[in-house]
Design a protein around this motif. Structure first.
Motif, PDB file in Angstrom:
ATOM      1  N   ALA A  76      -6.222  23.322  -4.999  1.00 35.41           N
ATOM      2  CA  ALA A  76      -5.941  22.769  -6.318  1.00 35.41           C
ATOM      3  C   ALA A  76      -4.596  22.039  -6.341  1.00 35.41           C
ATOM      4  N   LEU A  77      -3.708  22.371  -5.405  1.00 34.98           N
ATOM      5  CA  LEU A  77      -2.441  21.660  -5.255  1.00 34.98           C
ATOM      6  C   LEU A  77      -2.580  20.449  -4.340  1.00 34.98           C
ATOM      7  N   ILE A  78      -3.365  20.598  -3.285  1.00 32.81           N
ATOM      8  CA  ILE A  78      -3.473  19.548  -2.270  1.00 32.81           C
ATOM      9  C   ILE A  78      -4.268  18.340  -2.770  1.00 32.81           C
ATOM     10  N   ALA A  79      -5.390  18.580  -3.412  1.00 37.27           N
ATOM     11  CA  ALA A  79      -6.290  17.486  -3.790  1.00 37.27           C
ATOM     12  C   ALA A  79      -5.608  16.421  -4.651  1.00 37.27           C
ATOM     13  N   PRO A  80      -4.892  16.785  -5.726  1.00 36.98           N
ATOM     14  CA  PRO A  80      -4.225  15.741  -6.520  1.00 36.98           C
ATOM     15  C   PRO A  80      -3.191  14.956  -5.710  1.00 36.98           C
ATOM     16  N   GLN A  81      -2.439  15.666  -4.859  1.00 40.72           N
ATOM     17  CA  GLN A  81      -1.438  14.966  -4.049  1.00 40.72           C
ATOM     18  C   GLN A  81      -2.090  14.029  -3.042  1.00 40.72           C
ATOM     19  N   ALA A  82      -3.252  14.421  -2.536  1.00 42.36           N
ATOM     20  CA  ALA A  82      -3.967  13.568  -1.579  1.00 42.36           C
ATOM     21  C   ALA A  82      -4.396  12.263  -2.232  1.00 42.36           C
ATOM     22  N   ARG A  83      -4.958  12.354  -3.426  1.00 42.40           N
ATOM     23  CA  ARG A  83      -5.384  11.138  -4.118  1.00 42.40           C
ATOM     24  C   ARG A  83      -4.180  10.295  -4.532  1.00 42.40           C
ATOM     25  N   ASP A  84      -3.105  10.965  -4.974  1.00 42.04           N
ATOM     26  CA  ASP A  84      -1.897  10.235  -5.354  1.00 42.04           C
ATOM     27  C   ASP A  84      -1.285   9.504  -4.160  1.00 42.04           C
ATOM     28  N   SER A  85      -1.527  10.027  -2.958  1.00 43.50           N
ATOM     29  CA  SER A  85      -0.991   9.410  -1.745  1.00 43.50           C
ATOM     30  C   SER A  85      -1.843   8.243  -1.265  1.00 43.50           C
ATOM     31  N   GLY A  86      -2.948   7.999  -1.941  1.00 45.27           N
ATOM     32  CA  GLY A  86      -3.792   6.860  -1.589  1.00 45.27           C
ATOM     33  C   GLY A  86      -4.922   7.178  -0.641  1.00 45.27           C
ATOM     34  N   ILE A  87      -5.243   8.450  -0.461  1.00 40.84           N
ATOM     35  CA  ILE A  87      -6.337   8.838   0.435  1.00 40.84           C
ATOM     36  C   ILE A  87      -7.671   8.681  -0.293  1.00 40.84           C
ATOM     37  N   ASP A  88      -8.544   7.855   0.271  1.00 36.49           N
ATOM     38  CA  ASP A  88      -9.881   7.643  -0.303  1.00 36.49           C
ATOM     39  C   ASP A  88     -10.959   8.399   0.468  1.00 36.49           C
ATOM     40  N   ALA A  89     -10.574   9.101   1.503  1.00 35.75           N
ATOM     41  CA  ALA A  89     -11.531   9.787   2.372  1.00 35.75           C
ATOM     42  C   ALA A  89     -12.340  10.823   1.594  1.00 35.75           C
ATOM     43  N   ASN A 102       3.674  28.919   2.345  1.00 30.40           N
ATOM     44  CA  ASN A 102       4.368  28.833   1.064  1.00 30.40           C
ATOM     45  C   ASN A 102       4.668  27.410   0.621  1.00 30.40           C
ATOM     46  N   ASP A 103       4.214  26.427   1.371  1.00 29.49           N
ATOM     47  CA  ASP A 103       4.448  25.030   1.016  1.00 29.49           C
ATOM     48  C   ASP A 103       3.662  24.640  -0.234  1.00 29.49           C
ATOM     49  N   THR A 104       4.264  23.810  -1.052  1.00 29.85           N
ATOM     50  CA  THR A 104       3.585  23.274  -2.244  1.00 29.85           C
ATOM     51  C   THR A 104       3.645  21.753  -2.308  1.00 29.85           C
ATOM     52  N   ASP A 105       4.450  21.157  -1.464  1.00 25.55           N
ATOM     53  CA  ASP A 105       4.581  19.691  -1.426  1.00 25.55           C
ATOM     54  C   ASP A 105       4.023  19.198  -0.087  1.00 25.55           C
ATOM     55  N   PHE A 106       2.949  18.434  -0.164  1.00 23.09           N
ATOM     56  CA  PHE A 106       2.247  17.971   1.038  1.00 23.09           C
ATOM     57  C   PHE A 106       2.284  16.448   1.174  1.00 23.09           C
ATOM     58  N   LYS A 107       3.155  15.804   0.400  1.00 21.96           N
ATOM     59  CA  LYS A 107       3.111  14.339   0.300  1.00 21.96           C
ATOM     60  C   LYS A 107       3.436  13.646   1.615  1.00 21.96           C
ATOM     61  N   ALA A 108       4.369  14.191   2.382  1.00 23.36           N
ATOM     62  CA  ALA A 108       4.726  13.544   3.650  1.00 23.36           C
ATOM     63  C   ALA A 108       3.528  13.524   4.596  1.00 23.36           C
ATOM     64  N   GLN A 109       2.854  14.659   4.733  1.00 21.29           N
ATOM     65  CA  GLN A 109       1.678  14.736   5.610  1.00 21.29           C
ATOM     66  C   GLN A 109       0.549  13.844   5.096  1.00 21.29           C
ATOM     67  N   LEU A 110       0.351  13.863   3.797  1.00 22.25           N
ATOM     68  CA  LEU A 110      -0.758  13.107   3.208  1.00 22.25           C
ATOM     69  C   LEU A 110      -0.500  11.602   3.255  1.00 22.25           C
ATOM     70  N   THR A 111       0.746  11.207   3.097  1.00 25.15           N
ATOM     71  CA  THR A 111       1.077   9.777   3.208  1.00 25.15           C
ATOM     72  C   THR A 111       0.805   9.269   4.614  1.00 25.15           C
ATOM     73  N   SER A 112       1.126  10.098   5.606  1.00 25.34           N
ATOM     74  CA  SER A 112       0.840   9.735   7.000  1.00 25.34           C
ATOM     75  C   SER A 112      -0.660   9.585   7.224  1.00 25.34           C
ATOM     76  N   ILE A 113      -1.436  10.493   6.672  1.00 25.65           N
ATOM     77  CA  ILE A 113      -2.889  10.432   6.809  1.00 25.65           C
ATOM     78  C   ILE A 113      -3.448   9.203   6.102  1.00 25.65           C
ATOM     79  N   ALA A 114      -2.929   8.909   4.913  1.00 24.03           N
ATOM     80  CA  ALA A 114      -3.422   7.769   4.128  1.00 24.03           C
ATOM     81  C   ALA A 114      -3.286   6.461   4.892  1.00 24.03           C
ATOM     82  N   SER A 115      -2.223   6.333   5.663  1.00 28.61           N
ATOM     83  CA  SER A 115      -1.982   5.084   6.404  1.00 28.61           C
ATOM     84  C   SER A 115      -3.031   4.837   7.482  1.00 28.61           C
ATOM     85  N   LEU A 116      -3.760   5.888   7.884  1.00 31.07           N
ATOM     86  CA  LEU A 116      -4.767   5.769   8.950  1.00 31.07           C
ATOM     87  C   LEU A 116      -6.189   5.633   8.401  1.00 31.07           C
TER      88      LEU A 116
END
Length: 382
Positions: A237-250, A208-222
């Motif tokens: 559709a929820l995860i992808a925008p947050q991933a890019r907003d978190s700085g993930i280029d993978a 039921n989670d909709t906010d993934f920013k903490a996990q994605l920010t951790s991933i972005a740093s690596l």
């Protein structure tokens, strides 16, 4: 598309209304092979269910136009399980009470597993076109699948990441409440280690989670080369925008649950998933004449391109057709044995079934390119 499904449900209801006496049941059984289906026709996974039932209906129409199965006409009773376990079990029992001779369903793994377990005592042939969890078919002589399994997808994605993307590092974001997500993730992680891909992060979230920013920010740093997102399109559709907003280029990679994401996301957001890759069972760019004919017929029937779910639903009906035609009697046991022995060649590939009734076949890798699904390559296990 929706009108045709509703019509099919209504027709099925009329077909089975008033068929309570044995004479009518026996008479119908002599002339008609009743097939039941349980899919999410409403709710968050309705895109999967509607596409699958469309493919099934098209196959049934073709078979009936060509004489049916051993001279018997096919009929389809489609029930809506909404992607829910309880509804799937209720649908299964209702279909069996209505005298169906095979059950097809469901779209996702947990309802498919619930149907499979409910069917064990009956022995009715059950086929899930798209349920990928390993346990659905394991140890069940009457339960089959048309798609490949979750672990199979994870293994192929690791091979693709190594061979085609030259990935040195990878991160994983997994839904721990989903057998689909964890099955792909665990298999990918194991195979990636064998191939020399370093897993730099493995983050998790709940259903039921909709906010993934903490996990994605951790991933972005690596700064991983690839990010595995083994999830269904609604959540993606929820995860992808947050991933890019978190700085993930993978590069994003994932399983067949990605199929449908372009219908879910707004066109203005397609750039967020550009150059992503996912495993699938079928490509509309396949130049096989059989596949081309299927695509043209589907477009004519529904006014849109078929998805892999459409193709898997279509193939599932033809698996039933060939199995029933090859069976030496009309018993469930004979029909299950005949399906098990098939060497099937369909829209989603040629295959036979392994010891757990899983098809052994290669997978298509699809690329999201300029807002379209494009065929990239074929990947086989090794």
């Amino acid at each position: 598309m929706k009108k045709k499904i509703i019509a099919s449900i209504a027709a099925a209801a009329l077909l089975f209304t008033g068929c309570g006496n044995n004479e009518t049941d026996i008479k119908d059984k002599d002339k008609v092979i009743h097939i039941g289906s349980s899919f999410p026709l409403t709710g968050q996974y309705s895109n999967y269910g509607q596409s699958t039932v469309n493919g099934m209906e098209m196959a049934i129409d073709e078979i009936n136009e060509n004489g049916g199965i051993n001279g018997k006409t096919l009929s389809l009773e489609s029930l809506d399980d909404k992607g829910e376990l309880t509804d799937a079990v209720t649908s299964y029992h209702k279909l069996v009470e209505n005298g169906v001779q095979a059950v097809v369903g469901s779209s996702t793994s947990n309802p498919s597993l619930a149907i499979a377990e409910a069917s064990i005592s009956d022995g009715v042939p059950v086929i899930t076109p798209t349920g990928t969890e390993e346990s659905i078919t394991a140890g069940k002589t009457n339960v089959f699948r048309t798609c490949f399994t979750n672990p199979y997808q994870g293994e192929l994605l690791a091979i693709f990441a190594k061979d085609s993307l030259d990935a040195k590092t990878a991160a994983i974001l997994v839904n721990t409440a989903s057998d689909y997500s964890t099955g792909i993730a665990e298999s990918f992680e194991k195979k990636a280690a064998e191939l020399g891909i370093e897993i730099v992060a493995k983050e998790s979230y709940g259903e039921n989670d909709t906010d993934f920013k903490a996990q994605l920010t951790s991933i972005a740093s690596l700064d991983p080369d690839v990010l595995l997102l083994p999830e269904y399109y609604e959540k993606l559709a929820l995860i992808a925008p947050q991933a890019r907003d978190s700085g993930i280029d993978a590069t994003f990679i994932g399983g067949d649950g990605w199929d449908g994401i372009l219908k879910t996301m707004d066109e203005s957001s397609f750039d967020l998933i550009e150059d992503s890759y996912f495993t699938n069972h079928f490509s509309i760019e396949d130049d096989n004449p059989k596949v081309k004919d299927f695509i043209e017929a589907y477009r004519n029937a529904y006014g849109e391109d078929p998805t892999a779910f459409s193709a898997l639903g279509y193939d599932t009906i033809y698996i039933i057709k060939e199995g029933f035609e090859n069976a030496d009697s009309d018993s469930n046991e004979a029909r299950n044995a005949a399906i098990k022995a098939l060497n099937f060649d369909g829209i989603t590939g040629a295959f036979s079934f392994d010891e757990n009734n899983n098809p052994q076949k290669a997978a298509s890798i699809m690329k999201i390119d300029d807002g379209k699904y494009k065929f990239d390559s074929i990947v086989s296990p090794r």
